[in-house]
Design a protein around this motif. Structure first.
Motif, PDB file in Angstrom:
ATOM      1  N   UNK A   1     -21.666 -27.345 -14.123  1.00  0.00           N
ATOM      2  CA  UNK A   1     -21.690 -26.709 -15.437  1.00  0.00           C
ATOM      3  C   UNK A   1     -23.004 -27.003 -16.162  1.00  0.00           C
ATOM      4  N   UNK A   2     -23.457 -28.254 -16.063  1.00  0.00           N
ATOM      5  CA  UNK A   2     -24.723 -28.615 -16.708  1.00  0.00           C
ATOM      6  C   UNK A   2     -25.886 -27.848 -16.094  1.00  0.00           C
ATOM      7  N   UNK A   3     -25.855 -27.672 -14.783  1.00  0.00           N
ATOM      8  CA  UNK A   3     -26.932 -26.940 -14.129  1.00  0.00           C
ATOM      9  C   UNK A   3     -26.926 -25.473 -14.567  1.00  0.00           C
ATOM     10  N   UNK A   4     -25.731 -24.934 -14.732  1.00  0.00           N
ATOM     11  CA  UNK A   4     -25.642 -23.554 -15.208  1.00  0.00           C
ATOM     12  C   UNK A   4     -26.186 -23.438 -16.632  1.00  0.00           C
ATOM     13  N   UNK A   5     -25.811 -24.392 -17.482  1.00  0.00           N
ATOM     14  CA  UNK A   5     -26.299 -24.391 -18.861  1.00  0.00           C
ATOM     15  C   UNK A   5     -27.808 -24.624 -18.885  1.00  0.00           C
ATOM     16  N   UNK A   6     -28.300 -25.479 -17.980  1.00  0.00           N
ATOM     17  CA  UNK A   6     -29.739 -25.729 -17.907  1.00  0.00           C
ATOM     18  C   UNK A   6     -30.493 -24.452 -17.563  1.00  0.00           C
TER      19      UNK A   6
ATOM     20  N   UNK B   1     -24.400 -32.356 -21.244  1.00  0.00           N
ATOM     21  CA  UNK B   1     -25.047 -33.512 -20.621  1.00  0.00           C
ATOM     22  C   UNK B   1     -24.241 -34.775 -20.898  1.00  0.00           C
ATOM     23  N   UNK B   2     -23.748 -34.920 -22.129  1.00  0.00           N
ATOM     24  CA  UNK B   2     -22.931 -36.084 -22.461  1.00  0.00           C
ATOM     25  C   UNK B   2     -21.639 -36.106 -21.646  1.00  0.00           C
ATOM     26  N   UNK B   3     -21.002 -34.944 -21.517  1.00  0.00           N
ATOM     27  CA  UNK B   3     -19.779 -34.872 -20.712  1.00  0.00           C
ATOM     28  C   UNK B   3     -20.075 -35.224 -19.256  1.00  0.00           C
ATOM     29  N   UNK B   4     -21.182 -34.750 -18.749  1.00  0.00           N
ATOM     30  CA  UNK B   4     -21.551 -35.031 -17.363  1.00  0.00           C
ATOM     31  C   UNK B   4     -21.799 -36.519 -17.157  1.00  0.00           C
ATOM     32  N   UNK B   5     -22.504 -37.141 -18.094  1.00  0.00           N
ATOM     33  CA  UNK B   5     -22.765 -38.576 -17.972  1.00  0.00           C
ATOM     34  C   UNK B   5     -21.467 -39.384 -18.077  1.00  0.00           C
ATOM     35  N   UNK B   6     -20.539 -38.953 -18.935  1.00  0.00           N
ATOM     36  CA  UNK B   6     -19.241 -39.638 -19.030  1.00  0.00           C
ATOM     37  C   UNK B   6     -18.463 -39.485 -17.735  1.00  0.00           C
TER      38      UNK B   6
ATOM     39  N   UNK C   1     -11.886 -37.830  -9.837  1.00  0.00           N
ATOM     40  CA  UNK C   1     -13.094 -38.226 -10.560  1.00  0.00           C
ATOM     41  C   UNK C   1     -14.326 -37.556  -9.974  1.00  0.00           C
ATOM     42  N   UNK C   2     -14.340 -37.480  -8.663  1.00  0.00           N
ATOM     43  CA  UNK C   2     -15.491 -36.852  -7.997  1.00  0.00           C
ATOM     44  C   UNK C   2     -15.554 -35.367  -8.321  1.00  0.00           C
ATOM     45  N   UNK C   3     -14.383 -34.729  -8.282  1.00  0.00           N
ATOM     46  CA  UNK C   3     -14.339 -33.298  -8.604  1.00  0.00           C
ATOM     47  C   UNK C   3     -14.767 -33.045 -10.052  1.00  0.00           C
ATOM     48  N   UNK C   4     -14.272 -33.906 -10.961  1.00  0.00           N
ATOM     49  CA  UNK C   4     -14.635 -33.743 -12.374  1.00  0.00           C
ATOM     50  C   UNK C   4     -16.142 -33.924 -12.557  1.00  0.00           C
ATOM     51  N   UNK C   5     -16.672 -34.933 -11.866  1.00  0.00           N
ATOM     52  CA  UNK C   5     -18.111 -35.190 -11.968  1.00  0.00           C
ATOM     53  C   UNK C   5     -18.917 -34.013 -11.425  1.00  0.00           C
ATOM     54  N   UNK C   6     -18.519 -33.515 -10.264  1.00  0.00           N
ATOM     55  CA  UNK C   6     -19.227 -32.379  -9.673  1.00  0.00           C
ATOM     56  C   UNK C   6     -19.098 -31.128 -10.538  1.00  0.00           C
ATOM     57  N   UNK C   7     -17.909 -30.958 -11.126  1.00  0.00           N
ATOM     58  CA  UNK C   7     -17.697 -29.799 -11.985  1.00  0.00           C
ATOM     59  C   UNK C   7     -18.636 -29.841 -13.197  1.00  0.00           C
TER      60      UNK C   7
END
Length: 360
Positions: free
Chosen positions: A221-226, A134-139, A211-217
Protein backbone atom coordinates in the motif's frame (compact mmCIF):
# COMPACT_ATOMS: atom_id res chain seq x y z
CA UNK A 1 17.02 20.46 -20.47
CA UNK A 2 17.09 18.61 -17.15
CA UNK A 3 18.82 21.38 -15.25
CA UNK A 4 16.00 23.81 -16.07
CA UNK A 5 13.08 21.60 -15.02
CA UNK A 6 11.52 21.56 -11.59
CA UNK A 7 10.50 17.93 -11.92
CA UNK A 8 14.08 16.67 -12.09
CA UNK A 9 15.72 18.72 -9.38
CA UNK A 10 13.50 18.77 -6.32
CA UNK A 11 13.57 15.21 -4.97
CA UNK A 12 14.88 13.82 -1.68
CA UNK A 13 16.10 10.37 -0.65
CA UNK A 14 13.89 10.56 2.46
CA UNK A 15 10.43 9.29 1.59
CA UNK A 16 8.82 11.61 4.12
CA UNK A 17 10.82 14.70 3.14
CA UNK A 18 9.03 17.61 1.44
CA UNK A 19 12.05 19.90 1.22
CA UNK A 20 12.03 20.04 -2.59
CA UNK A 21 8.32 20.76 -2.74
CA UNK A 22 8.63 23.32 0.06
CA UNK A 23 11.43 25.13 -1.78
CA UNK A 24 9.28 25.47 -4.89
CA UNK A 25 6.25 26.70 -2.94
CA UNK A 26 8.40 29.20 -1.05
CA UNK A 27 9.82 30.47 -4.33
CA UNK A 28 6.33 30.94 -5.78
CA UNK A 29 5.20 32.76 -2.64
CA UNK A 30 8.22 35.05 -2.90
CA UNK A 31 7.36 35.67 -6.55
CA UNK A 32 3.84 36.76 -5.63
CA UNK A 33 5.29 38.95 -2.90
CA UNK A 34 7.54 40.60 -5.49
CA UNK A 35 4.51 41.22 -7.71
CA UNK A 36 2.70 42.78 -4.74
CA UNK A 37 5.68 45.05 -4.06
CA UNK A 38 5.73 46.22 -7.69
CA UNK A 39 1.97 46.71 -7.55
CA UNK A 40 2.37 48.93 -4.48
CA UNK A 41 5.20 50.79 -6.23
CA UNK A 42 2.92 51.55 -9.18
CA UNK A 43 0.19 52.82 -6.87
CA UNK A 44 2.58 55.09 -5.01
CA UNK A 45 4.13 56.32 -8.26
CA UNK A 46 0.61 57.07 -9.51
CA UNK A 47 -0.06 59.11 -6.37
CA UNK A 48 3.19 61.03 -6.92
CA UNK A 49 2.36 61.71 -10.57
CA UNK A 50 -1.16 62.84 -9.71
CA UNK A 51 0.01 65.18 -6.95
CA UNK A 52 2.72 66.60 -9.19
CA UNK A 53 0.23 67.12 -12.02
CA UNK A 54 -2.30 68.88 -9.79
CA UNK A 55 0.35 71.05 -8.15
CA UNK A 56 1.74 71.98 -11.55
CA UNK A 57 -1.78 72.75 -12.75
CA UNK A 58 -2.45 75.02 -9.79
CA UNK A 59 0.90 76.72 -10.26
CA UNK A 60 0.20 77.34 -13.93
CA UNK A 61 -3.33 78.64 -13.47
CA UNK A 62 -3.10 80.59 -10.23
CA UNK A 63 0.38 82.07 -10.14
CA UNK A 64 1.23 85.04 -12.38
CA UNK A 65 4.15 84.62 -14.73
CA UNK A 66 5.13 87.70 -16.74
CA UNK A 67 1.56 88.99 -16.94
CA UNK A 68 2.67 92.52 -17.88
CA UNK A 69 4.85 91.45 -20.79
CA UNK A 70 4.00 92.73 -24.25
CA UNK A 71 4.09 91.75 -27.88
CA UNK A 72 6.16 88.72 -28.96
CA UNK A 73 7.52 87.80 -25.50
CA UNK A 74 3.98 87.92 -24.14
CA UNK A 75 2.89 85.49 -26.85
CA UNK A 76 5.78 83.16 -25.97
CA UNK A 77 4.78 83.26 -22.29
CA UNK A 78 1.20 82.40 -23.16
CA UNK A 79 2.43 79.39 -25.15
CA UNK A 80 4.67 78.44 -22.23
CA UNK A 81 1.81 78.49 -19.71
CA UNK A 82 -0.46 76.53 -22.04
CA UNK A 83 2.17 73.85 -22.60
CA UNK A 84 2.90 73.59 -18.88
CA UNK A 85 -0.83 73.11 -18.38
CA UNK A 86 -0.74 70.33 -20.98
CA UNK A 87 2.24 68.70 -19.27
CA UNK A 88 0.35 68.76 -15.96
CA UNK A 89 -2.64 67.08 -17.62
CA UNK A 90 -0.32 64.41 -19.04
CA UNK A 91 1.04 63.63 -15.57
CA UNK A 92 -2.49 63.25 -14.23
CA UNK A 93 -3.34 60.95 -17.12
CA UNK A 94 -0.17 58.95 -16.44
CA UNK A 95 -1.35 58.47 -12.86
CA UNK A 96 -4.59 56.89 -14.12
CA UNK A 97 -2.60 54.64 -16.46
CA UNK A 98 -0.31 53.48 -13.65
CA UNK A 99 -3.29 52.63 -11.43
CA UNK A 100 -4.72 50.54 -14.25
CA UNK A 101 -1.41 48.68 -14.58
CA UNK A 102 -1.41 48.08 -10.82
CA UNK A 103 -4.92 46.64 -11.06
CA UNK A 104 -3.80 44.24 -13.80
CA UNK A 105 -0.87 43.12 -11.67
CA UNK A 106 -3.21 42.49 -8.75
CA UNK A 107 -5.58 40.41 -10.89
CA UNK A 108 -2.68 38.35 -12.23
CA UNK A 109 -1.31 37.80 -8.73
CA UNK A 110 -4.67 36.63 -7.39
CA UNK A 111 -5.16 34.31 -10.36
CA UNK A 112 -1.81 32.64 -9.73
CA UNK A 113 -2.61 32.39 -6.02
CA UNK A 114 -5.80 30.43 -6.78
CA UNK A 115 -4.02 28.15 -9.22
CA UNK A 116 -1.28 27.43 -6.71
CA UNK A 117 -3.82 26.80 -3.96
CA UNK A 118 -5.54 24.06 -5.99
CA UNK A 119 -2.27 22.22 -6.52
CA UNK A 120 -1.26 22.68 -2.89
CA UNK A 121 -4.52 21.12 -1.66
CA UNK A 122 -3.87 18.02 -3.77
CA UNK A 123 -0.26 17.77 -2.63
CA UNK A 124 -1.15 18.30 1.02
CA UNK A 125 -3.63 15.43 0.85
CA UNK A 126 -1.05 13.17 -0.81
CA UNK A 127 1.62 14.10 1.73
CA UNK A 128 -0.77 13.41 4.60
CA UNK A 129 -1.77 10.05 3.12
CA UNK A 130 1.86 9.11 2.54
CA UNK A 131 2.88 9.98 6.09
CA UNK A 132 -0.06 8.10 7.58
CA UNK A 133 0.61 4.99 5.49
CA UNK A 134 4.32 5.10 6.31
CA UNK A 135 3.48 5.13 10.02
CA UNK A 136 1.12 2.18 9.60
CA UNK A 137 3.78 0.30 7.65
CA UNK A 138 6.42 0.93 10.31
CA UNK A 139 3.99 -0.22 13.04
CA UNK A 140 3.22 -3.38 11.05
CA UNK A 141 6.93 -4.00 10.56
CA UNK A 142 7.60 -3.55 14.25
CA UNK A 143 4.81 -6.00 15.12
CA UNK A 144 6.02 -8.49 12.52
CA UNK A 145 9.60 -8.37 13.77
CA UNK A 146 8.47 -8.82 17.36
CA UNK A 147 6.43 -11.92 16.42
CA UNK A 148 9.41 -13.35 14.59
CA UNK A 149 11.66 -12.77 17.59
CA UNK A 150 9.13 -14.48 19.85
CA UNK A 151 9.02 -17.51 17.53
CA UNK A 152 12.80 -17.68 17.32
CA UNK A 153 13.13 -17.57 21.11
CA UNK A 154 10.56 -20.37 21.45
CA UNK A 155 12.39 -22.55 18.91
CA UNK A 156 15.70 -21.98 20.67
CA UNK A 157 14.10 -22.94 23.97
CA UNK A 158 12.81 -26.18 22.41
CA UNK A 159 16.26 -26.97 21.04
CA UNK A 160 17.86 -26.40 24.42
CA UNK A 161 15.35 -28.69 26.12
CA UNK A 162 15.63 -31.57 23.61
CA UNK A 163 17.60 -33.73 26.03
CA UNK A 164 15.43 -33.06 29.06
CA UNK A 165 14.07 -36.20 30.71
CA UNK A 166 11.00 -34.43 32.05
CA UNK A 167 8.47 -34.82 29.26
CA UNK A 168 6.04 -32.46 30.97
CA UNK A 169 8.50 -29.58 30.68
CA UNK A 170 9.14 -30.43 27.05
CA UNK A 171 5.45 -30.41 26.38
CA UNK A 172 5.12 -26.95 27.93
CA UNK A 173 7.89 -25.69 25.68
CA UNK A 174 6.25 -27.29 22.65
CA UNK A 175 2.95 -25.59 23.56
CA UNK A 176 4.74 -22.21 23.92
CA UNK A 177 6.44 -22.73 20.57
CA UNK A 178 3.18 -23.71 18.97
CA UNK A 179 1.53 -20.59 20.34
CA UNK A 180 4.27 -18.27 19.09
CA UNK A 181 4.40 -20.05 15.78
CA UNK A 182 0.65 -19.77 15.48
CA UNK A 183 0.95 -16.03 16.00
CA UNK A 184 3.77 -15.75 13.48
CA UNK A 185 2.87 -18.52 11.05
CA UNK A 186 -0.75 -19.48 11.61
CA UNK A 187 -1.19 -20.29 7.95
CA UNK A 188 0.84 -23.48 8.43
CA UNK A 189 -0.51 -26.44 10.50
CA UNK A 190 1.43 -27.16 13.69
CA UNK A 191 1.47 -30.93 13.01
CA UNK A 192 4.92 -31.50 14.49
CA UNK A 193 4.04 -30.45 18.04
CA UNK A 194 3.41 -34.05 18.98
CA UNK A 195 6.55 -35.27 17.21
CA UNK A 196 9.33 -32.88 18.18
CA UNK A 197 12.35 -35.08 17.44
CA UNK A 198 11.65 -35.29 13.69
CA UNK A 199 11.10 -31.60 13.37
CA UNK A 200 13.94 -30.21 15.40
CA UNK A 201 16.53 -30.88 12.75
CA UNK A 202 14.44 -29.65 9.84
CA UNK A 203 15.29 -26.34 8.16
CA UNK A 204 12.95 -23.42 8.91
CA UNK A 205 10.41 -22.81 6.22
CA UNK A 206 9.19 -19.39 5.00
CA UNK A 207 5.50 -19.07 5.73
CA UNK A 208 3.02 -16.19 5.41
CA UNK A 209 1.79 -15.33 8.90
CA UNK A 210 -0.85 -12.84 9.88
CA UNK A 211 1.82 -10.34 10.96
CA UNK A 212 3.80 -11.00 7.82
CA UNK A 213 0.75 -10.58 5.63
CA UNK A 214 -0.20 -7.34 7.39
CA UNK A 215 3.34 -6.05 7.00
CA UNK A 216 3.47 -6.95 3.32
CA UNK A 217 0.04 -5.46 2.76
CA UNK A 218 1.13 -2.15 4.29
CA UNK A 219 4.37 -2.18 2.30
CA UNK A 220 2.47 -2.71 -0.93
CA UNK A 221 0.00 0.00 0.00
CA UNK A 222 2.83 2.39 0.84
CA UNK A 223 4.51 1.66 -2.47
CA UNK A 224 1.28 2.38 -4.28
CA UNK A 225 0.86 5.65 -2.39
CA UNK A 226 4.51 6.48 -3.08
CA UNK A 227 3.97 6.05 -6.81
CA UNK A 228 0.86 8.19 -6.61
CA UNK A 229 2.75 10.84 -4.67
CA UNK A 230 5.59 10.84 -7.20
CA UNK A 231 3.11 11.25 -10.02
CA UNK A 232 1.39 14.16 -8.26
CA UNK A 233 4.76 15.66 -7.38
CA UNK A 234 5.77 15.64 -11.05
CA UNK A 235 2.46 17.22 -12.04
CA UNK A 236 2.82 19.86 -9.34
CA UNK A 237 6.37 20.65 -10.47
CA UNK A 238 5.19 21.08 -14.04
CA UNK A 239 2.29 23.30 -12.98
CA UNK A 240 4.50 25.38 -10.70
CA UNK A 241 7.18 25.75 -13.35
CA UNK A 242 4.59 26.90 -15.89
CA UNK A 243 3.27 29.39 -13.33
CA UNK A 244 6.75 30.71 -12.63
CA UNK A 245 7.49 31.11 -16.33
CA UNK A 246 4.21 32.98 -16.76
CA UNK A 247 4.93 35.18 -13.73
CA UNK A 248 8.42 36.11 -14.87
CA UNK A 249 7.14 36.90 -18.35
CA UNK A 250 4.24 38.97 -17.01
CA UNK A 251 6.43 40.82 -14.51
CA UNK A 252 9.07 41.51 -17.16
CA UNK A 253 6.48 42.85 -19.62
CA UNK A 254 4.82 44.97 -16.92
CA UNK A 255 8.15 46.54 -15.98
CA UNK A 256 9.01 47.09 -19.63
CA UNK A 257 5.65 48.73 -20.24
CA UNK A 258 6.06 50.93 -17.18
CA UNK A 259 9.43 52.20 -18.38
CA UNK A 260 7.96 52.83 -21.85
CA UNK A 261 5.16 54.86 -20.30
CA UNK A 262 7.67 56.98 -18.41
CA UNK A 263 9.71 57.45 -21.58
CA UNK A 264 6.59 58.40 -23.50
CA UNK A 265 5.75 60.93 -20.81
CA UNK A 266 9.20 62.48 -21.26
CA UNK A 267 8.82 62.51 -25.05
CA UNK A 268 5.37 64.09 -24.82
CA UNK A 269 6.62 66.73 -22.40
CA UNK A 270 9.58 67.47 -24.64
CA UNK A 271 7.26 67.89 -27.63
CA UNK A 272 5.23 70.38 -25.66
CA UNK A 273 8.31 72.24 -24.52
CA UNK A 274 9.51 72.27 -28.13
CA UNK A 275 6.43 74.33 -28.91
CA UNK A 276 7.61 76.84 -26.32
CA UNK A 277 11.07 76.91 -27.88
CA UNK A 278 9.61 77.54 -31.32
CA UNK A 279 7.52 80.37 -29.91
CA UNK A 280 10.61 81.86 -28.31
CA UNK A 281 12.39 81.70 -31.66
CA UNK A 282 9.79 84.14 -33.03
CA UNK A 283 10.37 86.52 -30.16
CA UNK A 284 12.06 89.72 -31.44
CA UNK A 285 13.82 92.10 -29.13
CA UNK A 286 13.64 94.92 -31.71
CA UNK A 287 9.92 94.41 -32.27
CA UNK A 288 9.16 94.40 -28.58
CA UNK A 289 11.18 97.58 -28.04
CA UNK A 290 9.52 99.24 -31.02
CA UNK A 291 6.09 98.11 -29.86
CA UNK A 292 6.65 99.57 -26.42
CA UNK A 293 7.87 102.88 -27.90
CA UNK A 294 4.87 103.15 -30.20
CA UNK A 295 2.42 102.34 -27.43
CA UNK A 296 3.87 104.49 -24.68
CA UNK A 297 5.91 107.26 -26.30
CA UNK A 298 5.46 110.79 -24.85
CA UNK A 299 7.26 113.04 -27.29
CA UNK A 300 10.37 113.56 -29.35
CA UNK A 301 11.59 116.96 -28.04
CA UNK A 302 13.62 117.16 -24.87
CA UNK A 303 13.08 120.05 -22.42
CA UNK A 304 14.93 123.35 -23.00
CA UNK A 305 17.94 124.13 -20.81
CA UNK A 306 17.30 126.12 -17.67
CA UNK A 307 18.85 129.60 -18.09
CA UNK A 308 19.79 132.23 -15.59
CA UNK A 309 17.23 134.98 -15.25
CA UNK A 310 17.87 138.23 -13.39
CA UNK A 311 14.92 139.25 -11.40
CA UNK A 312 15.30 142.88 -12.41
CA UNK A 313 16.00 142.24 -16.05
CA UNK A 314 13.00 143.37 -18.14
CA UNK A 315 13.78 140.73 -20.73
CA UNK A 316 13.20 138.00 -18.23
CA UNK A 317 11.00 135.26 -19.58
CA UNK A 318 7.99 134.55 -17.52
CA UNK A 319 8.09 130.82 -18.41
CA UNK A 320 8.84 128.47 -15.52
CA UNK A 321 12.36 127.07 -15.33
CA UNK A 322 12.93 123.95 -17.50
CA UNK A 323 10.04 124.68 -19.84
CA UNK A 324 10.51 125.43 -23.51
CA UNK A 325 9.94 129.09 -24.40
CA UNK A 326 8.35 130.24 -27.55
CA UNK A 327 7.30 133.50 -29.12
CA UNK A 328 4.70 135.48 -27.23
CA UNK A 329 3.88 138.87 -25.77
CA UNK A 330 6.49 140.37 -23.52
CA UNK A 331 5.46 141.43 -20.08
CA UNK A 332 6.43 145.04 -19.14
CA UNK A 333 8.66 145.19 -16.14
CA UNK A 334 8.69 147.87 -13.51
CA UNK A 335 11.53 150.44 -13.76
CA UNK A 336 14.24 151.12 -11.21
CA UNK A 337 13.09 152.73 -8.02
CA UNK A 338 14.15 156.36 -7.34
CA UNK A 339 17.12 157.09 -5.21
CA UNK A 340 15.97 158.20 -1.80
CA UNK A 341 17.41 161.42 -0.43
CA UNK A 342 20.13 161.21 2.10
CA UNK A 343 19.17 162.16 5.56
CA UNK A 344 21.70 162.86 8.21
CA UNK A 345 22.04 159.96 10.46
CA UNK A 346 20.72 157.54 7.85
CA UNK A 347 22.98 154.98 6.27
CA UNK A 348 24.25 155.73 2.83
CA UNK A 349 22.49 153.97 -0.02
CA UNK A 350 24.27 153.40 -3.30
CA UNK A 351 23.70 151.52 -6.49
CA UNK A 352 26.19 149.41 -8.40
CA UNK A 353 24.85 148.11 -11.66
CA UNK A 354 21.83 146.02 -10.64
CA UNK A 355 22.87 145.69 -6.98
CA UNK A 356 22.24 147.96 -4.03
CA UNK A 357 24.44 148.30 -0.99
CA UNK A 358 23.77 149.78 2.37
CA UNK A 359 26.53 151.35 4.38
CA UNK A 360 26.30 151.84 8.09
Amino acid sequence: MKGSLFRGNFWSSDILSTIGYDNIVQHLNNGRKNCKEFEDFLKERAAVEEKYGKDLLNLCRKRPCGQSEINTLKQALEVFKQQVDNVAQCHIQLAHTLREEARKMEEFREKQKLQQKKTELIMDAVHKQRSLQFKKTMDAKKNYEQKCRDKDEAEQAVHRSANLVNSRQQEKLFVKLATSKTAAEDSEPVWWVREPPSCLDSEPRHVHSTADKAYMLHVNMLDKIREEWQSEHIKACEVFEAQECERINFFRNALWLHVNQLSQQCVTSDDMYEGVRKSLETCSIEKDIEYFVNQRKTGQSPPAPVTYENFYCPQRNAAPPGKATGPGPTVARRGLPPVPPSVQGDPDYSLLADYSLLYQ
